[in-house]
Design a protein around this motif. Structure first.
Motif, PDB file in Angstrom:
ATOM      1  N   LEU A 145       0.638  -1.422  -0.002  1.00 53.64           N
ATOM      2  CA  LEU A 145      -0.151   0.183   0.439  1.00 53.64           C
ATOM      3  C   LEU A 145       0.997   1.879   0.408  1.00 53.64           C
ATOM      4  CD1 LEU A 145      -2.955  -1.178   2.498  1.00 53.64           C
ATOM      5  CD2 LEU A 145      -3.083  -0.985  -0.048  1.00 53.64           C
ATOM      6  N   TYR A 146       1.663   0.972  -0.212  1.00 55.95           N
ATOM      7  CA  TYR A 146       2.983   2.091   0.283  1.00 55.95           C
ATOM      8  C   TYR A 146       4.190   1.938  -1.108  1.00 55.95           C
ATOM      9  CZ  TYR A 146       5.549   6.825   0.674  1.00 55.95           C
ATOM     10  OH  TYR A 146       6.442   7.311   0.224  1.00 55.95           O
ATOM     11  N   GLN A 147       4.072   2.841  -2.066  1.00 52.06           N
ATOM     12  CA  GLN A 147       6.143   3.098  -3.085  1.00 52.06           C
ATOM     13  C   GLN A 147       6.474   3.440  -2.847  1.00 52.06           C
ATOM     14  OE1 GLN A 147       4.135   1.796  -6.783  1.00 52.06           O
ATOM     15  NE2 GLN A 147       3.651   0.062  -5.988  1.00 52.06           N
ATOM     16  N   THR A 148       8.011   3.859  -3.670  1.00 56.64           N
ATOM     17  CA  THR A 148       8.627   4.257  -3.628  1.00 56.64           C
ATOM     18  C   THR A 148       9.493   4.519  -4.531  1.00 56.64           C
ATOM     19  OG1 THR A 148       8.536   4.705  -0.868  1.00 56.64           O
ATOM     20  CG2 THR A 148      10.593   5.983  -1.898  1.00 56.64           C
ATOM     21  N   THR A 149      10.096   5.188  -5.759  1.00 56.86           N
ATOM     22  CA  THR A 149      11.417   5.170  -6.157  1.00 56.86           C
ATOM     23  C   THR A 149      12.433   4.589  -5.881  1.00 56.86           C
ATOM     24  OG1 THR A 149       9.604   7.014  -7.594  1.00 56.86           O
ATOM     25  CG2 THR A 149      11.969   6.113  -8.136  1.00 56.86           C
ATOM     26  N   MET A 150      12.463   3.823  -6.404  1.00 57.61           N
ATOM     27  CA  MET A 150      14.114   3.720  -7.079  1.00 57.61           C
ATOM     28  C   MET A 150      14.744   3.393  -8.160  1.00 57.61           C
ATOM     29  SD  MET A 150      16.536   1.990  -5.189  1.00 57.61           S
ATOM     30  CE  MET A 150      16.897   1.483  -3.594  1.00 57.61           C
ATOM     31  N   THR A 151      15.907   3.834  -8.524  1.00 59.69           N
ATOM     32  CA  THR A 151      16.388   4.313  -9.658  1.00 59.69           C
ATOM     33  C   THR A 151      17.740   3.280  -9.609  1.00 59.69           C
ATOM     34  OG1 THR A 151      18.172   5.138  -7.675  1.00 59.69           O
ATOM     35  CG2 THR A 151      16.391   6.880  -9.016  1.00 59.69           C
ATOM     36  N   VAL A 152      17.854   2.293  -8.541  1.00 58.36           N
ATOM     37  CA  VAL A 152      19.386   1.476  -9.400  1.00 58.36           C
ATOM     38  C   VAL A 152      18.011   0.339 -10.571  1.00 58.36           C
ATOM     39  CG1 VAL A 152      20.456  -0.434  -8.231  1.00 58.36           C
ATOM     40  CG2 VAL A 152      20.198   1.024  -7.238  1.00 58.36           C
ATOM     41  N   ASN A 153      18.783   0.578 -11.489  1.00 56.93           N
ATOM     42  CA  ASN A 153      18.698  -0.624 -12.733  1.00 56.93           C
ATOM     43  C   ASN A 153      17.673   0.165 -13.072  1.00 56.93           C
ATOM     44  OD1 ASN A 153      19.528  -3.005 -14.676  1.00 56.93           O
ATOM     45  ND2 ASN A 153      18.978  -4.145 -13.056  1.00 56.93           N
ATOM     46  N   GLY A 154      16.891   0.873 -13.432  1.00 56.86           N
ATOM     47  CA  GLY A 154      15.679   1.450 -13.986  1.00 56.86           C
ATOM     48  C   GLY A 154      14.812   0.696 -12.754  1.00 56.86           C
ATOM     49  N   LEU A 155      14.621  -0.016 -11.774  1.00 62.68           N
ATOM     50  CA  LEU A 155      13.698  -0.369 -10.574  1.00 62.68           C
ATOM     51  C   LEU A 155      12.188   0.659 -10.882  1.00 62.68           C
ATOM     52  CD1 LEU A 155      15.139  -2.622  -8.454  1.00 62.68           C
ATOM     53  CD2 LEU A 155      14.373  -3.279 -10.543  1.00 62.68           C
ATOM     54  N   GLY A 156      12.254   2.081 -10.907  1.00 63.56           N
ATOM     55  CA  GLY A 156      10.486   2.467 -10.619  1.00 63.56           C
ATOM     56  C   GLY A 156      10.164   2.146  -9.353  1.00 63.56           C
ATOM     57  N   LYS A 157       9.252   1.605  -9.491  1.00 65.37           N
ATOM     58  CA  LYS A 157       8.080   1.918  -7.754  1.00 65.37           C
ATOM     59  C   LYS A 157       8.372   0.685  -6.728  1.00 65.37           C
ATOM     60  CE  LYS A 157       6.774   6.132  -7.908  1.00 65.37           C
ATOM     61  NZ  LYS A 157       6.469   7.843  -6.524  1.00 65.37           N
ATOM     62  N   LEU A 158       8.665   0.657  -6.089  1.00 65.14           N
ATOM     63  CA  LEU A 158       8.948  -0.429  -5.516  1.00 65.14           C
ATOM     64  C   LEU A 158       7.835  -0.605  -3.973  1.00 65.14           C
ATOM     65  CD1 LEU A 158      12.481  -1.617  -4.724  1.00 65.14           C
ATOM     66  CD2 LEU A 158      10.887  -2.089  -6.475  1.00 65.14           C
ATOM     67  N   ASN A 159       7.120  -1.290  -3.650  1.00 69.05           N
ATOM     68  CA  ASN A 159       6.190  -1.240  -2.371  1.00 69.05           C
ATOM     69  C   ASN A 159       7.599  -1.875  -1.478  1.00 69.05           C
ATOM     70  OD1 ASN A 159       6.390  -4.781  -2.117  1.00 69.05           O
ATOM     71  ND2 ASN A 159       5.041  -4.209  -3.560  1.00 69.05           N
ATOM     72  N   VAL A 160       6.824  -1.890   0.240  1.00 65.40           N
ATOM     73  CA  VAL A 160       7.861  -2.019   1.012  1.00 65.40           C
ATOM     74  C   VAL A 160       7.981  -3.449   0.764  1.00 65.40           C
ATOM     75  CG1 VAL A 160       7.869  -2.126   3.509  1.00 65.40           C
ATOM     76  CG2 VAL A 160       6.431  -0.433   2.607  1.00 65.40           C
ATOM     77  N   TYR A 161       7.609  -4.379   0.737  1.00 68.26           N
ATOM     78  CA  TYR A 161       8.369  -5.524   0.669  1.00 68.26           C
ATOM     79  C   TYR A 161       9.187  -6.103  -0.629  1.00 68.26           C
ATOM     80  CZ  TYR A 161       4.104  -6.946   2.838  1.00 68.26           C
ATOM     81  OH  TYR A 161       3.045  -7.248   3.698  1.00 68.26           O
ATOM     82  N   GLU A 162       9.483  -5.182  -1.855  1.00 65.20           N
ATOM     83  CA  GLU A 162      10.330  -5.102  -2.534  1.00 65.20           C
ATOM     84  C   GLU A 162      11.855  -4.035  -2.016  1.00 65.20           C
ATOM     85  OE1 GLU A 162       7.091  -4.700  -6.916  1.00 65.20           O
ATOM     86  OE2 GLU A 162       7.566  -3.911  -5.553  1.00 65.20           O
ATOM     87  N   TYR A 163      10.975  -3.873  -1.236  1.00 63.51           N
ATOM     88  CA  TYR A 163      12.207  -2.762  -0.906  1.00 63.51           C
ATOM     89  C   TYR A 163      13.252  -3.812   0.678  1.00 63.51           C
ATOM     90  CZ  TYR A 163      13.129   2.457  -2.115  1.00 63.51           C
ATOM     91  OH  TYR A 163      13.251   3.389  -3.017  1.00 63.51           O
ATOM     92  N   LEU A 164      12.566  -4.430   1.042  1.00 64.83           N
ATOM     93  CA  LEU A 164      13.096  -5.866   2.171  1.00 64.83           C
ATOM     94  C   LEU A 164      13.525  -6.871   1.101  1.00 64.83           C
ATOM     95  CD1 LEU A 164      10.160  -5.525   4.750  1.00 64.83           C
ATOM     96  CD2 LEU A 164      12.530  -5.037   5.342  1.00 64.83           C
ATOM     97  N   TYR A 165      12.873  -7.031  -0.196  1.00 66.08           N
ATOM     98  CA  TYR A 165      13.347  -8.455  -0.750  1.00 66.08           C
ATOM     99  C   TYR A 165      15.018  -7.474  -1.940  1.00 66.08           C
ATOM    100  CZ  TYR A 165      10.666 -11.557  -1.738  1.00 66.08           C
ATOM    101  OH  TYR A 165       9.651 -12.771  -1.248  1.00 66.08           O
ATOM    102  N   PHE A 166      15.577  -5.884  -2.287  1.00 66.77           N
ATOM    103  CA  PHE A 166      16.094  -5.253  -2.762  1.00 66.77           C
ATOM    104  C   PHE A 166      17.310  -5.255  -1.189  1.00 66.77           C
ATOM    105  CE2 PHE A 166      18.768  -1.357  -3.486  1.00 66.77           C
ATOM    106  CZ  PHE A 166      18.801  -1.704  -4.730  1.00 66.77           C
ATOM    107  N   LEU A 167      16.804  -4.806   0.118  1.00 69.53           N
ATOM    108  CA  LEU A 167      17.473  -5.157   0.666  1.00 69.53           C
ATOM    109  C   LEU A 167      18.331  -6.430   1.010  1.00 69.53           C
ATOM    110  CD1 LEU A 167      17.598  -3.626   4.387  1.00 69.53           C
ATOM    111  CD2 LEU A 167      18.615  -5.870   3.954  1.00 69.53           C
ATOM    112  N   ALA A 168      17.757  -7.713   1.298  1.00 74.35           N
ATOM    113  CA  ALA A 168      18.461  -8.350   1.000  1.00 74.35           C
ATOM    114  C   ALA A 168      19.095  -8.995  -0.156  1.00 74.35           C
ATOM    115  CB  ALA A 168      17.807 -10.023   1.290  1.00 74.35           C
TER     116      ALA A 168
END
Length: 193
Positions: A145-168
């Motif tokens: 329910l909340y997204q933030t833009t991630m510029t790395v590799n042109g990913l675009g909007k990531l939700n909170v779970y995707e940010y956790l995946y990104f971290l790992a």
């Protein structure tokens, strides 16, 4: 796969990743201090960089967690999950070394922040606890329910779970770098015999 299974997979992935990182703190100092032939980072610097990067990612994850919980008020979560299914496979390239050019901000350069390894080890332990606490606060899919833009590799909007995946996945990338250093170090040691 339902959201609860996906979140269990995310939890297991984060725990396994941080457990693999933890093993590097017990490696011989000569290996951790080894600078590869390409003048890349030593193991000590790689571990420091992972801690620095996690620090900044977790700021965004914490804010995203709070905003996702706020956004969940009055929404039909099942409909939101159907409209925004989790797709962790799109983050797989983040975990691959040399998969794409990665320009990192200067404040994440480990050479500018020499930190004793015991402190980095504790930092990573604390970061796993913090990341899992965010996951625990979003047990039923609220993280979409909340997204933030991630510029790395042109990913675009990531939700909170995707940010956790990104971290790992970012840590996985550096586990591969650590393994490359170890292979090069072992080959050099063997050639000197």
């Amino acid at each position: 796969m339902d959201i609860h299974h996906q979140l269990a997979d995310l939890r297991a992935f984060m725990q396994a990743t941080f457990a693999a990182l933890a093993t590097w703190f017990d490696q011989p100092p000569a290996l951790l201090d080894y600078v590869p032939a390409d003048q890349g980072w030593s193991g000590r610097e790689i571990l420091t960089h992972v801690g620095l990067t996690n620090h900044y990612l977790l700021i965004l994850i914490e804010k995203g967690t709070a905003k996702a919980l706020h956004n969940s008020r009055g929404l039909e979560l099942a409909a939101e999950l159907a409209a925004q299914p989790l797709n962790p496979s799109r983050l797989a390239p983040i975990g691959l070394l040399h998969a794409f050019p990665w320009l990192r901000p200067a404040h994440m350069e480990p050479r500018d922040f020499p930190t004793p390894l015991p402190q980095v080890r504790q930092q990573l332990r604390n970061q796993l606890v913090q990341a899992l606490a965010c996951l625990d606060r979003l047990p039923d899919g609220q993280g979409v329910l909340y997204q933030t833009t991630m510029t790395v590799n042109g990913l675009g909007k990531l939700n909170v779970y995707e940010y956790l995946y990104f971290l790992a996945q970012h840590a996985q990338r550096h586990l591969l770098q650590l393994a490359e250093n170890a292979t090069e170090f072992a080959a050099l040691a063997a050639s000197e015999k």
